[in-house]
Design a protein around this motif. Structure first.
Motif, PDB file in Angstrom:
ATOM      1  N   ALA A 196      54.453 -89.763 -38.890  1.00 45.98           N
ATOM      2  CA  ALA A 196      55.151 -89.665 -40.173  1.00 45.98           C
ATOM      3  C   ALA A 196      54.241 -88.909 -41.132  1.00 45.98           C
ATOM      4  O   ALA A 196      53.020 -88.985 -41.013  1.00 45.98           O
ATOM      5  CB  ALA A 196      55.480 -91.051 -40.708  1.00 45.98           C
ATOM      6  N   PRO A 197      54.840 -88.173 -42.067  1.00 39.72           N
ATOM      7  CA  PRO A 197      54.036 -87.363 -42.991  1.00 39.72           C
ATOM      8  C   PRO A 197      53.508 -88.195 -44.156  1.00 39.72           C
ATOM      9  O   PRO A 197      53.774 -87.885 -45.310  1.00 39.72           O
ATOM     10  CB  PRO A 197      55.024 -86.283 -43.452  1.00 39.72           C
ATOM     11  CG  PRO A 197      56.353 -86.964 -43.403  1.00 39.72           C
ATOM     12  CD  PRO A 197      56.280 -87.959 -42.262  1.00 39.72           C
ATOM     13  N   TYR A 198      52.782 -89.257 -43.842  1.00 34.72           N
ATOM     14  CA  TYR A 198      52.227 -90.151 -44.855  1.00 34.72           C
ATOM     15  C   TYR A 198      50.763 -89.799 -45.097  1.00 34.72           C
ATOM     16  O   TYR A 198      50.150 -89.030 -44.349  1.00 34.72           O
ATOM     17  CB  TYR A 198      52.315 -91.605 -44.391  1.00 34.72           C
ATOM     18  CG  TYR A 198      53.699 -92.116 -44.106  1.00 34.72           C
ATOM     19  CD1 TYR A 198      54.842 -91.451 -44.567  1.00 34.72           C
ATOM     20  CD2 TYR A 198      53.873 -93.285 -43.367  1.00 34.72           C
ATOM     21  CE1 TYR A 198      56.109 -91.956 -44.294  1.00 34.72           C
ATOM     22  CE2 TYR A 198      55.137 -93.788 -43.098  1.00 34.72           C
ATOM     23  CZ  TYR A 198      56.255 -93.111 -43.560  1.00 34.72           C
ATOM     24  OH  TYR A 198      57.498 -93.609 -43.278  1.00 34.72           O
TER      25      TYR A 198
ATOM     26  N   PHE B 198      55.215 -94.806 -49.342  1.00 32.03           N
ATOM     27  CA  PHE B 198      54.973 -95.693 -48.195  1.00 32.03           C
ATOM     28  C   PHE B 198      53.516 -96.155 -48.155  1.00 32.03           C
ATOM     29  O   PHE B 198      53.222 -97.294 -47.791  1.00 32.03           O
ATOM     30  CB  PHE B 198      55.340 -94.978 -46.885  1.00 32.03           C
ATOM     31  CG  PHE B 198      56.772 -94.539 -46.841  1.00 32.03           C
ATOM     32  CD1 PHE B 198      57.789 -95.452 -46.624  1.00 32.03           C
ATOM     33  CD2 PHE B 198      57.120 -93.213 -47.047  1.00 32.03           C
ATOM     34  CE1 PHE B 198      59.122 -95.060 -46.599  1.00 32.03           C
ATOM     35  CE2 PHE B 198      58.445 -92.799 -47.025  1.00 32.03           C
ATOM     36  CZ  PHE B 198      59.445 -93.727 -46.799  1.00 32.03           C
TER      37      PHE B 198
ATOM     38  N   PRO C 183      52.540 -81.941 -41.241  1.00 31.26           N
ATOM     39  CA  PRO C 183      52.933 -83.252 -40.690  1.00 31.26           C
ATOM     40  C   PRO C 183      54.446 -83.433 -40.743  1.00 31.26           C
ATOM     41  O   PRO C 183      55.120 -82.819 -41.579  1.00 31.26           O
ATOM     42  CB  PRO C 183      52.239 -84.240 -41.633  1.00 31.26           C
ATOM     43  CG  PRO C 183      51.119 -83.483 -42.253  1.00 31.26           C
ATOM     44  CD  PRO C 183      51.634 -82.064 -42.400  1.00 31.26           C
ATOM     45  N   LEU C 184      54.981 -84.264 -39.859  1.00 31.87           N
ATOM     46  CA  LEU C 184      56.430 -84.482 -39.778  1.00 31.87           C
ATOM     47  C   LEU C 184      56.710 -85.873 -39.240  1.00 31.87           C
ATOM     48  O   LEU C 184      55.783 -86.573 -38.842  1.00 31.87           O
ATOM     49  CB  LEU C 184      57.077 -83.438 -38.865  1.00 31.87           C
ATOM     50  CG  LEU C 184      56.887 -83.618 -37.343  1.00 31.87           C
ATOM     51  CD1 LEU C 184      57.890 -82.755 -36.593  1.00 31.87           C
ATOM     52  CD2 LEU C 184      55.468 -83.300 -36.915  1.00 31.87           C
ATOM     53  N   TYR C 185      57.979 -86.250 -39.281  1.00 34.71           N
ATOM     54  CA  TYR C 185      58.400 -87.464 -38.586  1.00 34.71           C
ATOM     55  C   TYR C 185      58.637 -87.113 -37.120  1.00 34.71           C
ATOM     56  O   TYR C 185      59.415 -86.193 -36.825  1.00 34.71           O
ATOM     57  CB  TYR C 185      59.702 -88.017 -39.178  1.00 34.71           C
ATOM     58  CG  TYR C 185      59.536 -88.692 -40.510  1.00 34.71           C
ATOM     59  CD1 TYR C 185      59.074 -89.997 -40.597  1.00 34.71           C
ATOM     60  CD2 TYR C 185      59.836 -88.024 -41.686  1.00 34.71           C
ATOM     61  CE1 TYR C 185      58.918 -90.622 -41.832  1.00 34.71           C
ATOM     62  CE2 TYR C 185      59.688 -88.644 -42.929  1.00 34.71           C
ATOM     63  CZ  TYR C 185      59.228 -89.944 -42.986  1.00 34.71           C
ATOM     64  OH  TYR C 185      59.081 -90.551 -44.203  1.00 34.71           O
ATOM     65  N   TYR C 186      57.985 -87.821 -36.229  1.00 38.27           N
ATOM     66  CA  TYR C 186      58.208 -87.597 -34.802  1.00 38.27           C
ATOM     67  C   TYR C 186      58.337 -88.965 -34.158  1.00 38.27           C
ATOM     68  O   TYR C 186      57.436 -89.794 -34.246  1.00 38.27           O
ATOM     69  CB  TYR C 186      57.034 -86.834 -34.182  1.00 38.27           C
ATOM     70  CG  TYR C 186      57.396 -86.151 -32.869  1.00 38.27           C
ATOM     71  CD1 TYR C 186      57.535 -84.767 -32.808  1.00 38.27           C
ATOM     72  CD2 TYR C 186      57.592 -86.885 -31.701  1.00 38.27           C
ATOM     73  CE1 TYR C 186      57.856 -84.129 -31.623  1.00 38.27           C
ATOM     74  CE2 TYR C 186      57.934 -86.257 -30.521  1.00 38.27           C
ATOM     75  CZ  TYR C 186      58.053 -84.880 -30.484  1.00 38.27           C
ATOM     76  OH  TYR C 186      58.383 -84.240 -29.310  1.00 38.27           O
TER      77      TYR C 186
END
Ligand SMILES: [Mn+2]
Ligand SMILES: [Mn+2]
Ligand SMILES: [Mn+2]
Ligand SMILES: [Mn+2]
Lengths: 199, 199
Positions: free
Chosen positions: A114-116, A161, B108-111
């Motif tokens: 996740a891009p956190y 988040f 970055p991404l959700y994966y």
């Protein structure tokens, strides 16, 4: 199930060390035989954190294949940031908050990104989803990782988040003033780095 | 937030079509502006499924960049299986159950990947984690995707997670005898394939 090692990237920061301990704890609750290790000694900041929460530093390894066939990665995915013999190992799980770059597998796997601002934020969510309680000391370590990666929620990578996770972890860890703790923790890293630079 | 397109792989199977619809529905509940599309017409099996659950096939696209800057991928990650202009797009989310191969991002991404028999099984878990109810028709479509990918839970890739998801979806969809439905559905795909081969 055969034993697996769990680790963060080379030249580990607090998140790399702590996220490995968090994922190992979570996987143990699911019945996996896992050990959190590190690809280097803890830095000054991480030493302060481990000392504060009375926790032993993970064992340092330079190769994994002599011990295991399968590994889990946290806080990184790029092979050049990983254990030196990564090309001889099967990665079964990744938990990460970085871009994906040069990471290829021969088989399907668990991949959670996740891009956190911090990997430990994703892990906080995973504990919650699985309904597993985070132990008090581990919550303190995970809170420290978020403070480290987001510079006390001030870095541009910080998300809501991360803020939510930090607050939840502070409650569990019993840290009433996380700003005060965070400043001391970040300073512990800076002080020694400065000394080293001067030597 | 600007609009995003969500799609599965080229030459779509039932999971590629349905998982895109499921992720789009989930993201809409989170406030995203998304549209599920497909990289090809539904095959005979998928047509049977869409017809059975009275659902329109998603719009077919061959390029995404004329419409959007950002996309979400389901049921694939390899660029050569994706939309033809994938290299000009930012991938913000992936939900997949295949190995990772040649998939690189700049940010970055959700994966979200798991080594399950079907992408729609992962999506079933995501709905549950987020506490979002799966609508009845969508549950029927997702159940069909699991039956398709696992050949009625008989393929060697089938996991307990697929079995659990299939049962939960059958309850929601009101399919009392999913084996009977599944055999008819798989046969609908085979019949037309055979005809085509003979022509
Ligand atoms: Mn790190
Ligand atoms: Mn990190
Ligand atoms: Mn597919
Ligand atoms: Mn699939």
């Amino acid at each position: 199930m055969s034993k697996e090692l769990v680790f963060g990237h080379k030249v580990p920061d607090t998140d790399a060390i702590v996220a490995a301990m968090a994922l190992a704890y979570l996987k143990k609750q699911d019945g996996y035989d896992v050990e959190a290790v590190a690809l280097g000694e803890p830095n000054a900041e991480t030493k302060y954190v481990l000392d504060y929460f009375d926790t032993k530093a993970p064992r340092v390894i330079s190769r994994a294949k002599p011990e295991v066939d399968k590994v889990m990665l946290v806080d990184h995915n790029e092979p050049q940031q990983s254990v030196s013999d990564i090309d001889q190992l099967t990665v079964t799980d990744v938990v990460d908050h970085h871009r994906i770059n040069g990471f290829n597998t021969a088989a399907p796997l668990y991949y959670r990104a996740a891009p956190y601002g911090c990997c430990s934020t994703i892990l906080t969510q995973m504990f919650s989803e699985e309904g597993i309680k985070i132990p008090k000391k581990l919550a303190g370590l995970m809170l420290s990782a978020i403070i480290s990666d987001t510079l006390l929620l001030k870095s541009p990578t910080t998300t809501d988040f991360d803020r939510d996770a930090l607050k939840a972890l502070a409650d569990i860890a019993g840290i009433d003033d996380y700003e005060d703790y965070g400043v001391k923790m970040l300073k512990a890293g800076t002080d020694v780095d400065s000394k080293t630079d001067q030597q």
